[in-house]
Scaffold this active site. Structure first.
Site, PDB file in Angstrom:
ATOM      1  N   ASP A 184       3.728 -40.875 -85.826  1.00 33.64           N
ATOM      2  CA  ASP A 184       4.003 -39.797 -84.869  1.00 33.64           C
ATOM      3  C   ASP A 184       5.278 -39.100 -85.337  1.00 33.64           C
ATOM      4  O   ASP A 184       6.386 -39.614 -85.156  1.00 33.64           O
ATOM      5  CB  ASP A 184       4.158 -40.382 -83.465  1.00 33.64           C
ATOM      6  CG  ASP A 184       4.407 -39.295 -82.423  1.00 33.64           C
ATOM      7  OD1 ASP A 184       4.749 -38.162 -82.815  1.00 33.64           O
ATOM      8  OD2 ASP A 184       4.263 -39.587 -81.224  1.00 33.64           O
ATOM      9  N   LYS A 203       6.649 -29.740 -81.934  1.00 35.36           N
ATOM     10  CA  LYS A 203       8.028 -29.244 -81.891  1.00 35.36           C
ATOM     11  C   LYS A 203       8.320 -28.201 -82.984  1.00 35.36           C
ATOM     12  O   LYS A 203       7.980 -27.047 -82.833  1.00 35.36           O
ATOM     13  CB  LYS A 203       9.012 -30.410 -81.936  1.00 35.36           C
ATOM     14  CG  LYS A 203       8.868 -31.336 -80.689  1.00 35.36           C
ATOM     15  CD  LYS A 203      10.050 -32.255 -80.522  1.00 35.36           C
ATOM     16  CE  LYS A 203       9.827 -33.345 -79.489  1.00 35.36           C
ATOM     17  NZ  LYS A 203      10.104 -32.973 -78.114  1.00 35.36           N
ATOM     18  N   TYR A 233       7.846 -43.283 -77.728  1.00 34.17           N
ATOM     19  CA  TYR A 233       7.176 -42.359 -76.803  1.00 34.17           C
ATOM     20  C   TYR A 233       6.216 -41.499 -77.617  1.00 34.17           C
ATOM     21  O   TYR A 233       6.597 -40.936 -78.644  1.00 34.17           O
ATOM     22  CB  TYR A 233       8.223 -41.481 -76.110  1.00 34.17           C
ATOM     23  CG  TYR A 233       7.643 -40.440 -75.174  1.00 34.17           C
ATOM     24  CD1 TYR A 233       7.116 -40.810 -73.937  1.00 34.17           C
ATOM     25  CD2 TYR A 233       7.641 -39.089 -75.512  1.00 34.17           C
ATOM     26  CE1 TYR A 233       6.601 -39.857 -73.059  1.00 34.17           C
ATOM     27  CE2 TYR A 233       7.132 -38.128 -74.643  1.00 34.17           C
ATOM     28  CZ  TYR A 233       6.614 -38.524 -73.417  1.00 34.17           C
ATOM     29  OH  TYR A 233       6.110 -37.571 -72.560  1.00 34.17           O
TER      30      TYR A 233
HETATM   31  N1  HOZ Z   1       9.951 -36.050 -76.493  1.00 28.51           N
HETATM   32  C1  HOZ Z   1      10.817 -35.304 -75.640  1.00 28.51           C
HETATM   33  C2  HOZ Z   1      11.786 -36.236 -74.984  1.00 28.51           C
HETATM   34  N2  HOZ Z   1      12.101 -37.285 -75.802  1.00 28.51           N
HETATM   35  C3  HOZ Z   1       9.994 -34.482 -74.747  1.00 28.51           C
HETATM   36  C4  HOZ Z   1      10.730 -33.759 -73.728  1.00 28.51           C
HETATM   37  C5  HOZ Z   1      10.046 -33.901 -72.424  1.00 28.51           C
HETATM   38  O1  HOZ Z   1       9.500 -34.982 -72.136  1.00 28.51           O
HETATM   39  O2  HOZ Z   1      10.102 -32.924 -71.694  1.00 28.51           O
END
Ligand code: HOZ
Length: 420
Positions: free
Chosen positions: A236, A264, A141
């Site tokens: 990433d 983050k 992701y």
């Molecule tokens: N990357 C986070 C979830 N794996 C982000 C949290 C979200 O999408 O709110």
């Protein structure tokens, strides 16, 4: 007024009642918990309960909730002005700090989220190479930019879809997808399309199909294959940056990407993202170069102050060995309970990152992760919640141990699991 009250109310005015789908408990069912406050490793809920938080706002809170020094830095910055849309000394110092911590980053551009960082990184790779195609990995992701929502991990998996509606076919057609940890597949794509490929983007440790570590030689192979065909390698590190040491995972594993995306932790709980890389690439960004990127709140002084204080504390206090020990204690505990109770369960863990996978066999890619028992995970999640433990509400996520967690917190997690 408890979580159910607020969720019912929110659903009338917020789609699905949530401002990010991963908060909707789609994978585990039930009513999402409403948080009221947090301090250290604990959160208070609108239901009047206290939970040990192993989600940590999905990663930023490596020092725990509301660490005093970070809150003070935020308050001081806020009192001096919330935003200027102009340059500040602090953002220059912060950029120096990041460059000093990460040898592969000569220059860094600050943005407001990980999604924005990836969007800029991909545009930069395209602008630098003059090519269009991108290779990504199934289940990784990279935020919610159109072309990164193809075969994506995280919330798309819990929603039962692998790609988002609304992504134009032309954007999707520019992305090749390979299985994570499958170097041969990437080499094959590059053999056929190497001269059209701008970049390979990868989570060097995957954290959005549960925790999946790179196989031996995988990242090295990506580095060699991209270098050979003139494509850029983008790591990433929105999750892994400053998570396993006071630097990026690339520094720790000795592989040099061309571009790194961060988010983050570098915002200490405030919204931030960053793109960093070697000078020759970064100088393509406007105003030096032709690749445009902008943002009213980019380098926001409050976010920069939170991030700066967080990185300074991480450097000064070095909580990493302790978080790794707690991580090992937790993983060993999970595996022991799984063996004793004959559960199809094992814990993947590195440093303070972990995912309990509900199957015995190791998880090396998205297919493995999807083969886990989702119902068993949902039962586990609610059992842990009922016993005062909050973890990621999906098996396609990682959970986080912070510097604020203690052995007692880990032992409570294991004791709760023992009664599953
Ligand atoms: N990357 C986070 C979830 N794996 C982000 C949290 C979200 O999408 O709110």
């Amino acid at each position: 007024m408890g979580s159910k009250y607020w969720f019912d109310r929110a659903k009338q005015v917020i789609p699905g009642g949530v401002n990010s789908p991963v908060r909707a408990f789609n994978a585990v069912g039930g009513t999402p918990v409403y948080f009221k406050s947090g301090k250290g490793a604990k959160v208070q809920t609108e239901d009047g309960t206290e939970l040990i938080d192993f989600c940590g706002s999905w990663g930023p809170l490596i020092l725990g909730h509301a660490r005093d020094e970070v809150v003070e830095a935020v308050s001081e910055a806020a009192a001096n002005g919330l935003s200027f849309g102009a340059n500040t000394a602090k953002e220059a110092e912060f950029a120096e700090l990041i460059c000093g911590c990460v040898p592969s980053i000569d220059m860094v551009r600050l943005v407001s989220s990980g999604t924005e960082a990836v969007m800029t990184a991909v545009r930069l790779a395209r602008g630098f190479t003059g090519r269009q195609k991108i290779i990504k990995f199934n289940g990784c992701y990279h935020g919610h930019t159109d072309y990164m929502l193809v075969a994506s991990g995280s919330g798309l998996l819990t929603g039962g879809i692998s790609s988002s509606a609304g992504v134009s076919p032309s954007a999707a057609a520019e992305v090749f997808v390979a299985p994570y940890n499958d170097l041969n597949a990437v080499q094959e794509i590059l053999r056929a399309n190497g001269d059209e490929t701008a970049a390979v983007i990868v989570e060097p440790i995957a954290g959005n199909m549960g925790l999946v570590e790179p196989a031996e030689g995988f990242l090295e192979g990506l580095r060699a294959a991209t270098a050979e065909c003139g494509a850029l390698l983008i790591f990433d590190e929105v999750i892994t940056g400053f998570r396993l040491g006071p630097t990026t995972f690339s520094t720790l594993c000795g592989i040099t990407p061309d571009i790194t995306t961060l988010g983050k932790i570098i915002g200490g709980g405030m919204p931030i993202g960053a793109i960093g890389g070697r000078r020759e690439v970064m100088e393509k960004l406007a105003p030096l170069g032709p690749v445009y990127q902008a943002g009213t709140l980019s380098g926001n002084p409050v976010a920069v102050s939170a991030g700066m204080k967080t990185l300074q504390l991480l450097r000064d206090e070095n909580p990493y060995p302790c978080m790794a020990e707690l991580g090992k204690r937790l993983a060993n505990g999970v595996d022991r309970v799984a063996a004793e109770k004959e559960l199809a369960l094992h814990c993947a863990q590195t440093g303070g990152l972990f995912t309990p996978f509900f199957r015995k066999e190791p998880v090396c890619n998205l297919d493995d992760s999807k083969a886990c028992d989702a119902e068993a995970h949902a039962r586990f999640f609610h059992h842990m919640l009922d016993h005062g433990i909050y973890t990621a509400p999906s098996s396609f996520e990682v959970s986080f141990i912070s510097a604020a967690h203690t052995e007692a917190d880990i032992d409570e997690y294991i004791q709760a699991l023992e009664t599953l």
